[in-house]
Write a protein that holds these residues in place. Structure first.
Motif, short mmCIF file in Angstrom:
data_model
loop_
_atom_site.label_atom_id
_atom_site.label_comp_id
_atom_site.label_asym_id
_atom_site.label_seq_id
_atom_site.Cartn_x
_atom_site.Cartn_y
_atom_site.Cartn_z
N GLY A 75 0.79 -1.24 0.00
CA GLY A 75 0.00 0.00 0.00
C GLY A 75 0.82 1.28 0.00
O GLY A 75 0.35 2.32 0.46
N TYR A 76 2.05 1.21 -0.55
CA TYR A 76 2.91 2.40 -0.55
C TYR A 76 2.54 3.31 -1.72
O TYR A 76 3.13 3.26 -2.79
CB TYR A 76 4.38 2.00 -0.65
N SER A 77 1.56 4.15 -1.50
CA SER A 77 1.04 4.99 -2.58
C SER A 77 1.88 6.24 -2.80
O SER A 77 1.95 6.78 -3.91
CB SER A 77 -0.41 5.40 -2.27
N TYR A 78 2.55 6.73 -1.76
CA TYR A 78 3.34 7.96 -1.84
C TYR A 78 4.80 7.62 -2.11
O TYR A 78 5.33 6.65 -1.57
CB TYR A 78 3.23 8.75 -0.54
N MET A 79 5.45 8.46 -2.94
CA MET A 79 6.88 8.25 -3.20
C MET A 79 7.56 9.58 -3.47
O MET A 79 7.01 10.44 -4.16
CB MET A 79 7.04 7.32 -4.41
N ASP A 80 8.73 9.79 -2.87
CA ASP A 80 9.58 10.91 -3.26
C ASP A 80 11.04 10.50 -3.04
O ASP A 80 11.32 9.35 -2.69
CB ASP A 80 9.21 12.20 -2.53
N PHE A 81 11.95 11.45 -3.27
CA PHE A 81 13.37 11.15 -3.10
C PHE A 81 13.99 12.15 -2.13
O PHE A 81 13.58 13.30 -2.07
CB PHE A 81 14.11 11.24 -4.45
N CYS A 82 14.96 11.66 -1.39
CA CYS A 82 15.68 12.52 -0.46
C CYS A 82 17.17 12.31 -0.70
O CYS A 82 17.66 11.18 -0.66
CB CYS A 82 15.31 12.12 0.97
N GLU A 83 17.87 13.40 -1.01
CA GLU A 83 19.32 13.33 -1.18
C GLU A 83 19.98 13.94 0.04
O GLU A 83 19.69 15.09 0.40
CB GLU A 83 19.75 14.10 -2.44
N VAL A 84 20.83 13.17 0.68
CA VAL A 84 21.51 13.66 1.88
C VAL A 84 23.00 13.77 1.57
O VAL A 84 23.69 12.76 1.39
CB VAL A 84 21.28 12.72 3.09
N CYS A 85 23.46 15.01 1.48
CA CYS A 85 24.88 15.32 1.31
C CYS A 85 25.04 16.81 1.56
O CYS A 85 24.06 17.56 1.49
CB CYS A 85 25.38 14.92 -0.08
N PRO A 86 26.24 17.26 1.86
CA PRO A 86 26.43 18.68 2.21
C PRO A 86 25.94 19.64 1.12
O PRO A 86 25.40 20.70 1.41
CB PRO A 86 27.94 18.81 2.41
N GLU A 87 26.08 19.24 -0.16
CA GLU A 87 25.73 20.16 -1.25
C GLU A 87 24.22 20.24 -1.49
O GLU A 87 23.72 21.24 -1.98
CB GLU A 87 26.39 19.71 -2.58
N LYS A 88 23.49 19.16 -1.19
CA LYS A 88 22.08 19.09 -1.61
C LYS A 88 21.07 19.36 -0.50
O LYS A 88 19.92 19.68 -0.76
CB LYS A 88 21.78 17.69 -2.19
N LEU A 89 21.47 19.14 0.75
CA LEU A 89 20.49 19.23 1.84
C LEU A 89 20.62 20.56 2.57
O LEU A 89 21.65 20.85 3.16
CB LEU A 89 20.72 18.06 2.83
N PRO A 90 19.56 21.39 2.53
CA PRO A 90 19.61 22.65 3.27
C PRO A 90 19.80 22.38 4.77
O PRO A 90 19.29 21.37 5.28
CB PRO A 90 18.24 23.28 3.00
N ASN A 91 20.52 23.24 5.45
CA ASN A 91 20.81 23.05 6.90
C ASN A 91 21.41 21.66 7.17
O ASN A 91 21.00 20.97 8.10
CB ASN A 91 19.54 23.23 7.75
N TYR A 92 22.37 21.29 6.35
CA TYR A 92 22.92 19.93 6.38
C TYR A 92 23.38 19.50 7.77
O TYR A 92 22.95 18.45 8.28
CB TYR A 92 24.09 19.83 5.39
N GLU A 93 24.24 20.30 8.42
CA GLU A 93 24.80 19.90 9.72
C GLU A 93 23.71 19.68 10.75
O GLU A 93 23.71 18.70 11.51
CB GLU A 93 25.80 20.96 10.22
N GLU A 94 22.75 20.60 10.75
CA GLU A 94 21.64 20.51 11.70
C GLU A 94 20.77 19.28 11.43
O GLU A 94 20.38 18.56 12.34
CB GLU A 94 20.80 21.79 11.52
N LYS A 95 20.51 19.03 10.13
CA LYS A 95 19.68 17.88 9.75
C LYS A 95 20.35 16.56 10.13
O LYS A 95 19.72 15.65 10.66
CB LYS A 95 19.42 17.90 8.23
N ILE A 96 21.64 16.46 9.85
CA ILE A 96 22.38 15.23 10.16
C ILE A 96 22.35 14.95 11.66
O ILE A 96 22.18 13.81 12.10
CB ILE A 96 23.84 15.34 9.63
N LYS A 97 22.48 16.02 12.46
CA LYS A 97 22.41 15.84 13.92
C LYS A 97 21.03 15.33 14.32
O LYS A 97 20.90 14.45 15.17
CB LYS A 97 22.69 17.17 14.63
N SER A 98 19.97 15.90 13.72
CA SER A 98 18.61 15.49 14.11
C SER A 98 18.32 14.06 13.65
O SER A 98 17.65 13.30 14.36
CB SER A 98 17.56 16.47 13.57
#
Length: 204
Positions: A75-98
């Motif tokens: 039943g996985y109707s929703y799909m998106d992509f998440c790129e995690v790297c310093p260049e692509k993720l806004p607030n990278y350091e904060e996000k990685i900590k969370s």
């Protein structure tokens, strides 16, 4: 002979998903953090904690029939992509900590690694950390209510497909949130069930 048999029976998932118990070092979270000596965890042991896994064709995810089948069945109707790297993720350091704060969700967490790699750490039934290394082609489902966290490995990059049943809710509940129904359900389904079957085995 044993080696030959072992290799022919090898689970293809193990090439893209590996797991081991973590040591106590507080060095960089992106290092492997093995115990000494190393103590690996099988994918069957992970499934006993409710963690499901597949190996899929990450180069052809748009047309992959197996992925389509899994999505339909679960039943996985929703799909998106998440790129995690310093260049692509806004607030990278904060996000990685969370991401690395121990937390749970009230729904499954489904991640399919289509490029790069990363570590999903989960608690076993005795509250020890198991590090699950997911590489390109690996897909895992963490059950609702399991305490876990995420970090990149030393390659500093993952592109993951995120799947969800219905509208996505990404709310993390940082530990402790033992009073949540999802946590109670997880304990009942996986931790207590495991303890009960161990008691039956001991009695036998």
């Amino acid at each position: 002979m044993v080696g030959e048999m072992g290799s022919s029976c090898k689970d293809a998932r193990e090439e893209v998903i590996q797991a081991w118990y973590m040591g106590d070092s507080d060095a960089d979270q992106r290092l492997p953090h093995h115990r000494e000596p190393k103590e690996f965890v099988s994918l069957d042991q992970l499934s006993e904690l409710g963690v499901l896994s597949w190996r899929l064709d990450a180069d052809n995810y748009e047309t992959d029939e197996e992925l389509k089948k899994i999505r339909e069945e679960r039943g996985y109707s929703y799909m998106d992509f998440c790129e995690v790297c310093p260049e692509k993720l806004p607030n990278y350091e904060e996000k990685i900590k969370s991401f690395f704060e121990e937390h749970l969700h009230t729904d499954e967490e489904i991640r399919y690694c289509v490029a790069g790699s990363g570590y999903f750490d989960v608690r076993d039934k005795n509250d020890a950390w198991i590090r699950v290394w997911v590489k390109k082609g690996g897909m895992i489902v963490l059950p609702a209510g399991i305490y876990h966290r995420f970090t990149l490995d030393s390659n500093n990059y993952i592109k993951a497909m995120r799947l969800f049943v219905g509208d996505p809710v990404w709310t993390p509940f940082n530990r402790p949130h033992d009073h949540l129904p999802a946590r109670k359900q997880y304990i009942e389904t996986f931790v207590q069930k495991e303890a009960a079957s161990a008691a039956v085995d001991a009695a036998a």
